[in-house]
Design a protein around this motif. Sequence first.
Motif, PDB file in Angstrom:
ATOM      1  N   ARG A  12       0.830  -1.222   0.000  1.00  0.00           N
ATOM      2  CA  ARG A  12       0.000   0.000   0.000  1.00  0.00           C
ATOM      3  C   ARG A  12       0.856   1.261   0.000  1.00  0.00           C
ATOM      4  O   ARG A  12       0.516   2.245  -0.650  1.00  0.00           O
ATOM      5  N   LEU A  42     -10.591   3.806  -0.465  1.00  0.00           N
ATOM      6  CA  LEU A  42      -9.981   3.787   0.863  1.00  0.00           C
ATOM      7  C   LEU A  42     -10.479   4.984   1.663  1.00  0.00           C
ATOM      8  O   LEU A  42     -10.682   6.073   1.118  1.00  0.00           O
ATOM      9  N   THR A  45      -8.876   8.473   6.417  1.00  0.00           N
ATOM     10  CA  THR A  45      -7.963   8.207   7.531  1.00  0.00           C
ATOM     11  C   THR A  45      -6.920   7.146   7.184  1.00  0.00           C
ATOM     12  O   THR A  45      -5.785   7.213   7.650  1.00  0.00           O
ATOM     13  N   THR A  46      -7.302   6.184   6.362  1.00  0.00           N
ATOM     14  CA  THR A  46      -6.354   5.154   5.927  1.00  0.00           C
ATOM     15  C   THR A  46      -5.240   5.775   5.092  1.00  0.00           C
ATOM     16  O   THR A  46      -4.049   5.519   5.324  1.00  0.00           O
ATOM     17  N   THR A  49      -3.019   7.982   7.233  1.00  0.00           N
ATOM     18  CA  THR A  49      -2.094   7.173   8.031  1.00  0.00           C
ATOM     19  C   THR A  49      -0.918   6.704   7.183  1.00  0.00           C
ATOM     20  O   THR A  49       0.245   6.756   7.625  1.00  0.00           O
TER      21      THR A  49
END
Length: 127
Positions: A12, A42, A45-46, A49
């Motif tokens: 990712r 997605l 927040t993903t 992060t």
Amino acid sequence: MARPRAKELTERELEIMHIFWERGESTVNEIRDEIAVAGRDLAYTTVATLVRILTEKNFLQQTNTERPFRFVPLRSFDEVSGSLLGDLMQKVFGGSREELLVKLLDQKKLTAKERAILTDILEEKRP
């Protein structure tokens, strides 16, 4: 599973880096939108992060202090891909470029374009 060392990227993280290499300076929302165009939804927040982790690993740098925060790649595609390939060559092929090349060339028949590029490399015509 433990987080990879700073020089290693997860799948990712590498996906995010590819978008930064294509776009250049971007916000988290812009990166999230690019991922959505590619068919993956997605959460903000993903992505935020992942961008934070890439910043901590020194792959990205924040360029402003006001929202929305903008980020740029600190390391080029050539630098990162070369490092990853070197790691792969060391881990899988014991550092042998010959074994790596043989495995790559055994995988499938080369196209005419690939043969021409390889010929140029072997004849040292490429920069």
